[in-house]
Design a protein around this motif. Structure first.
Motif, mmCIF file in Angstrom:
data_model
loop_
_atom_site.group_PDB
_atom_site.id
_atom_site.type_symbol
_atom_site.label_atom_id
_atom_site.label_comp_id
_atom_site.label_asym_id
_atom_site.label_seq_id
_atom_site.Cartn_x
_atom_site.Cartn_y
_atom_site.Cartn_z
ATOM 1 N N PHE A 21 -0.114 -27.486 16.597
ATOM 2 C CA PHE A 21 -0.287 -28.833 16.059
ATOM 3 C C PHE A 21 0.262 -29.881 17.021
ATOM 4 C CE2 PHE A 21 0.778 -32.601 13.706
ATOM 5 C CZ PHE A 21 -0.191 -32.719 12.723
ATOM 6 N N VAL A 22 1.499 -29.683 17.480
ATOM 7 C CA VAL A 22 2.094 -30.701 18.348
ATOM 8 C C VAL A 22 1.413 -30.735 19.711
ATOM 9 C CG1 VAL A 22 4.314 -30.571 17.139
ATOM 10 C CG2 VAL A 22 3.962 -29.201 19.195
ATOM 11 N N THR A 23 0.974 -29.576 20.196
ATOM 12 C CA THR A 23 0.244 -29.537 21.471
ATOM 13 C C THR A 23 -1.069 -30.293 21.358
ATOM 14 O OG1 THR A 23 1.250 -27.403 22.034
ATOM 15 C CG2 THR A 23 -0.743 -28.033 23.231
ATOM 16 N N TRP A 24 -1.782 -30.070 20.247
ATOM 17 C CA TRP A 24 -3.028 -30.811 20.001
ATOM 18 C C TRP A 24 -2.758 -32.306 19.916
ATOM 19 C CZ3 TRP A 24 -3.402 -33.620 15.391
ATOM 20 C CH2 TRP A 24 -4.593 -34.353 15.260
ATOM 21 N N TYR A 25 -1.711 -32.694 19.215
ATOM 22 C CA TYR A 25 -1.409 -34.111 19.050
ATOM 23 C C TYR A 25 -1.154 -34.776 20.398
ATOM 24 C CZ TYR A 25 0.643 -38.418 17.282
ATOM 25 O OH TYR A 25 0.896 -39.745 17.025
#
Length: 366
Positions: A21-25
């Motif tokens: 999730f944080v990598t995508w964000y």
């Protein structure tokens, strides 16, 4: 834009949905991320001490330049009324860091696990868009007052955030009773980490029926033992950390190997003739969408799974064979051994089930 992320797992653990999730964000917005590691939200239990000294779940030992990690200091008293006042004294510096990080520019608050700290930050950052990513049935992991407390806090989260994501159909159905806009966002896969698929060669003789993952209370030992007995000339290979008691007498054709990192796990999966997801069907697994399902299929492997959680809805999916219990194991194995796929089919599955596609298709950023 920036992201404050209260995670259900440590950053140093092997990459899971929160890490994706944080990598995508960051990839989508270029924004920095403040990652807040989890802390105990229930009273300690004996099983907690079994994990001390193990690095089976550790993989991320360094942080990218765009991410900062903070670890809350707490006493393990959260289920008790008033615990927030006590632990709040220990959170003063952390909350100042959150304030400073969130205020200069647009920010998103994402919460991956209900807790008093999560509710405190949600209230403190009022006016900032917020999302709860419900990826587990957290109360099912707890007992007694701890179970009651986390259920109450999760309800408060669902009612007060701007958006709720659900990783499984059961979770979506549960929270749809409170609000109508629950978004079903399944787990996914990281296609860039997968080895190139060139097809699977059929080898005569002994077959490897394999599982990669944590072996804990949800693991269906009875089913696995019955599988080994019904396939005495094949090898049942189990790879991963063990956090439950192992039956005293296992069939000789069950092989247990230690945990390994993600890349090594993918290599090991390529040796399987059939991949397994043998979980018990109970309250704990009813909300589970196993990430290994996506990785198995992305490697072109036939899958035999017990009919738990999200897997119960996948009986019609390509290469996926559900077992209702010990009585159908032989028939299901024979069906799985006849399965074959194509490079085009595997590539199509990989492209359609990436983490990027999952999160970018949800209404998160606003």
């Amino acid at each position: 834009m920036r992201l404050v992320y209260l995670s259900p797992v440590p950053w140093s653990s092997f990459a899971q949905r929160p890490h994706k999730f944080v990598t995508w964000y960051h990839a989508s917005t270029g924004g920095e991320v403040l990652w807040i590691d989890p802390y105990p939200t229930r009273f300690p239990s004996l099983s907690d001490f079994q994990r001390f000294g193990t690095k089976a779940d550790r993989e991320n030992e360094s942080n990218p330049a765009w991410l900062s990690v903070v670890r809350p200091s707490v006493l393990p008293i959260e289920p008790l009324p008033g615990s927030g006042m006590v632990n709040g004294l220990m959170w003063c510096s952390l909350l100042r860091v959150v304030d400073a990080f969130a205020q200069p520019q647009d920010c998103l608050l994402a919460i991956g696990k209900p807790s008093v700290l999560a509710l405190t930050v949600l209230k403190r950052l009022k006016g900032i868009r917020s999302v709860y990513d419900a990826m587990d049935d957290f109360p099912a992991f707890y007992n007694g007052i701890s179970r009651w407390a986390i259920r109450r806090r999760e309800c408060l989260l669902v009612r007060n955030v701007d958006a709720v994501l659900a990783s499984s159909t059961v979770i979506q159905s549960r929270w749809s009773q409170i609000r109508a806009d629950i978004q079903l966002v399944h787990n996914g896969l990281d296609a860039e980490l997968l080895p190139e698929f060139v097809g699977i060669s059929v080898v005569k003789g002994k077959k490897i029926l394999g599982y990669v993952g944590t072996i804990a209370t949800w693991f269906d030992w009875d089913w696995v033992i019955e599988l080994a007995k019904k396939r005495p000339n094949d090898l049942v290979r189990l790879i991963g950390p063990v956090f439950c008691s192992i039956p005293s007498e296992l069939p000789d054709n069950i092989e247990m190997l230690p945990a390994c990192n993600h890349q090594a796990a993918l290599v090991s999966m390529q040796e399987f003739d059939i991949s397994l997801i043998p979980f018990k069907k109970n309250e704990l697994t009813a909300s589970v969408d196993p990430i290994k399902y996506y990785e198995y299929r992305a490697l072109g492997l036939p899958i035999i799974s017990t009919d738990f959680g999200e897997m119960a809805f996948r009986g019609g999916e390509e290469g996926t064979f559900l077992s209702q219990g010990s009585q159908d194991i032989s028939a299901v194995v024979e069906l799985a051994l006849k399965y074959s796929t194509t490079i085009e089919s595997v590539q199509h599955f990989r492209a359609g089930n990436t983490w990027e596609l999952r999160f970018s298709g949800a209404k998160i950023i606003g």
